[in-house]
Enzyme design. Structure first.
Site, short mmCIF file in Angstrom:
data_model
loop_
_atom_site.label_atom_id
_atom_site.label_comp_id
_atom_site.label_asym_id
_atom_site.label_seq_id
_atom_site.Cartn_x
_atom_site.Cartn_y
_atom_site.Cartn_z
N HIS A 1 40.55 50.98 43.29
CA HIS A 1 42.06 51.16 43.55
C HIS A 1 42.41 50.44 45.02
O HIS A 1 43.20 50.85 45.55
CB HIS A 1 42.47 52.32 43.20
CG HIS A 1 44.02 52.57 42.78
ND1 HIS A 1 44.73 53.42 42.82
CD2 HIS A 1 44.80 51.17 42.83
CE1 HIS A 1 45.97 53.08 42.49
NE2 HIS A 1 46.07 51.83 42.37
N LYS B 1 36.31 55.00 40.61
CA LYS B 1 37.58 54.63 41.10
C LYS B 1 37.72 53.64 42.26
O LYS B 1 37.37 54.34 43.20
CB LYS B 1 38.75 55.63 40.86
CG LYS B 1 40.00 55.12 41.06
CD LYS B 1 41.30 56.03 41.01
CE LYS B 1 42.50 55.52 41.39
NZ LYS B 1 43.90 56.60 41.29
N ASP C 1 40.54 62.43 43.17
CA ASP C 1 41.90 61.81 43.19
C ASP C 1 42.99 63.18 42.80
O ASP C 1 43.16 63.87 41.78
CB ASP C 1 41.94 60.90 41.85
CG ASP C 1 42.99 59.81 42.18
OD1 ASP C 1 44.22 60.26 42.64
OD2 ASP C 1 43.08 58.76 41.60
N CYS D 1 47.20 56.78 46.50
CA CYS D 1 45.76 56.30 46.63
C CYS D 1 45.39 55.05 47.25
O CYS D 1 44.28 55.17 47.84
CB CYS D 1 45.50 56.14 44.95
SG CYS D 1 46.13 57.29 43.74
N ASP E 1 41.91 62.08 48.01
CA ASP E 1 42.81 61.16 48.62
C ASP E 1 44.19 61.14 48.98
O ASP E 1 44.67 60.57 49.78
CB ASP E 1 42.47 59.80 47.52
CG ASP E 1 43.38 60.14 46.18
OD1 ASP E 1 43.65 61.11 46.10
OD2 ASP E 1 43.56 59.09 45.56
N ASN E 2 44.74 62.26 48.66
CA ASN E 2 46.02 62.47 48.87
C ASN E 2 46.35 64.09 48.43
O ASN E 2 45.50 64.57 47.59
CB ASN E 2 47.24 61.72 48.48
CG ASN E 2 47.08 61.00 46.92
OD1 ASN E 2 46.68 60.07 46.52
ND2 ASN E 2 47.22 62.16 45.90
N LYS F 1 52.37 64.90 46.66
CA LYS F 1 51.79 63.75 46.75
C LYS F 1 53.08 62.55 46.80
O LYS F 1 54.02 62.60 46.47
CB LYS F 1 51.00 63.28 45.35
CG LYS F 1 50.61 61.84 45.09
CD LYS F 1 50.19 61.53 43.95
CE LYS F 1 49.82 60.07 43.62
NZ LYS F 1 49.17 59.95 42.31
#
Length: 557
Positions: A148, A146, A55, A93, A289-290, A307
């Site tokens: 999300h 996680k 993350d 995310c 994820d980013n 981000k």
């Protein structure tokens, strides 16, 4: 089937809660024939798949991209595998995770608006767990970490529904009076299984226990391990901070220490894959994820932006594939790869089947990664956000009557990348920025002021990956073609669902935990009935439980 917690003795020999066995090389790890079944049993032809999603790790925040952060495990895995150097995700995310699970873009699968992706995801959309289990993989694919995004999340073993809370207490606050517990085991809050462990250690232990309880020769395994790290809050065991005393900026120092802890976790996971007989037939995928958030210690240098933006710093991700099954090891894949491609790629690799009517946006890119063939992907729709129309100078006229350039959108076609609207924070943040004590001091940042009145940009990303030279005025015919492509994509979009916040989601109304909160009338009646007897029988309330748990943890620390 669900995978139960393994006995502590199975994994304490190589995962120690406070010291982590990082001194041992996986080349010299002594393999024992545990949980491997009959030695004459025919091994699986299907590979095991381990997908590691981290993350907010920035593009520069790995050793092999020139970082000051030490990541020997990630560097070695990537060097012996295939580095993905033209790999894209979404800028936040939830959109990345939903696209990973469905193989479809947000603009098409109704999770259109990033901040509401979790609420608007279609439960009926196909997910790779439901697709892979039709193959020889377990019906309940083990995952931990996680979530999300995914409705499949409730099947995870140990998970955070949201995953941005305290790394030790596992509580998350959205504001005053809106705090709750954010750790589940399956479908229930993990009160009993929670020992206040740092989440990176906790999720790694859980993943290793899954490996220990499964027979790798009898059935292939798909393990989805989604770490909370290195998302804020910036928390890390003190021993890791010692390694980065030379970094004066406190945010960057803590962030670097968190990445090192994550690197140790990946080492322990790799050692476990070897110990339990998986490694030789396993494909490991590693992805962020980013992009990183500079104001929370992350770095995307030399890429532009951060981000939550559509500049390269927000969407070009750290990623690699490591496996003994790769044909071209030790190489870089410069073919275009997007997060939606993992769905068809891994399902095909796992010998699953894909229905023709799925209309996936992803492509099977295994041959591009493993053998160096050209990617079947030629374009990426990064996003179209019809709600975010803050470009004051945006207009249909600026878009040649083909597109309203006030709309935030980004599209990649071949070498070209087009952006319209307001793409987001556009600074380049060089490493020397982190030499100051305060990240709010932007003295070292490279800021572009002349493009404030713009609403359209064009870059040749192959020649200019850092987005320094806008060539939209030089190639109007390319701009027009790409605007037409945006308009075509937009025709496939469904109306955006952007519901207002619902106070019923407050954990104080849901036993003190974050999680699914919507109930129909019948469920509400049953809950009122149960609460009546609970209150009158004098059972401990969630507030008392929470208070007692916090007191215990304070005593431990």
């Amino acid at each position: 089937m669900f995978f139960l917690w393994a006995p502590v003795s199975l994994f304490l020999s190589f995962v120690i809660s406070h010291t982590w066995s990082v001194q041992m090389s996986w080349d010299t790890w002594r393999t024992e024939p545990r949980n491997q079944g009959d030695e004459f049993e025919k091994p699986n032809s299907q590979p095991h798949i381990v997908f590691i999603l981290v993350d907010d790790q920035g593009f520069r925040d790995v050793g092999y991209h020139g970082s000051e952060i030490k990541t020997p495990t990630l560097d070695r895995l990537a060097a012996q595998g295939v580095k993905l150097e033209n790999y894209y995700v979404q800028p936040l995310c939830s959109p990345s995770r939903s696209q990973l699970m469905t193989g479809s873009k947000n603009v098409i699968d109704t999770t259109c608006h990033p901040s509401k992706a979790l609420k608007s995801q279609q439960v009926s959309d196909p997910h790779w767990p439901s697709t892979l289990h039709h193959s020889s993989f377990p019906a309940q694919l083990p995952s931990t970490g996680k979530c999300h995004a995914s409705p499949e999340a409730k099947r995870s073993r140990l998970r955070y529904p949201y995953g941005s809370g305290d790394y030790y207490s596992h509580y998350k606050c959205e504001g005053p009076g809106m705090c709750g517990y954010d750790l589940y085991e399956g479908e229930e809050a993990a009160w009993e299984q929670d020992h206040g462990l740092y989440s990176t250690v906790m999720f790694t232990r859980k993943a290793i226990s899954i490996l220990a309880s499964h027979n790798p020769r009898k059935q292939p395994l798909f393990l989805y391990l989604a770490y909370q790290a290195v998302h804020s809050p910036l928390q890390v065991p003190a021993r890791y901070l010692e390694r980065y005393k030379g970094i004066p900026n406190l945010h960057r120092r803590k962030y670097a220490a968190m990445v090192s802890c994550l690197d140790d976790a990946i080492l322990n996971l790799t050692l476990a894959l070897k110990r339990y007989g998986y490694y030789d037939n396993t494909v490991i995928v590693y992805s962020s994820d980013n992009g990183g958030q500079p104001f929370a210690g992350g770095s995307n240098w030399p890429l532009r932006g951060s981000k939550a933006t559509y500049w390269e710093g927000g969407i070009r991700a750290v990623g690699f594939v490591h496996s003994p099954l790769l044909l071209n090891k030790g190489t870089k894949c410069r073919s275009l790869v997007h997060v939606t491609d993992w769905f068809p790629t891994l399902v095909s690799l796992g010998e699953g089947t894909l229905d023709e009517d799925l209309n996936l946006d992803g492509y099977d890119v295994w041959e591009s990664i493993s053998e160096g063939y050209p990617s079947p992907r030629q374009d990426i729709l990064h996003n179209i956000d019809p709600i975010y129309i803050k470009a004051k100078n945006g207009s249909w006229k600026a878009g040649y009557g083909l597109w309203n350039t006030a709309i935030q959108a980004a599209l990649r076609v071949g070498h070209w990348k087009l952006l319209t609207g307001v793409p987001g924070y556009s600074d380049w943040v060089p490493p020397q920025t982190f030499s100051s004590q305060r990240l709010t001091n932007r003295y070292h940042n490279e800021r572009i002021r002349w493009d404030r009145g713009k609403s359209i940009w064009l870059f040749n990303i192959t020649a200019d990956p850092y987005e320094r030279v806008d060539v939209s005025q030089h190639y109007p015919h390319i701009v027009k073609k790409m605007l037409m492509r945006l308009a075509q994509y937009n025709k496939t979009a469904v109306p955006v669902r952007y519901p207002a916040k619902d106070l019923r989601s407050n954990p104080q109304y849901n036993s003190g935990v974050w999680g699914p909160w919507y109930k129909d009338e019948k469920e509400q009646e049953e809950e009122q009935y149960n609460n009546f007897f609970t209150n009158h029988l004098g059972k401990t309330s969630w507030k008392d439980k929470s208070k007692n748990r916090k007191l215990k943890r304070k005593m431990k620390h």
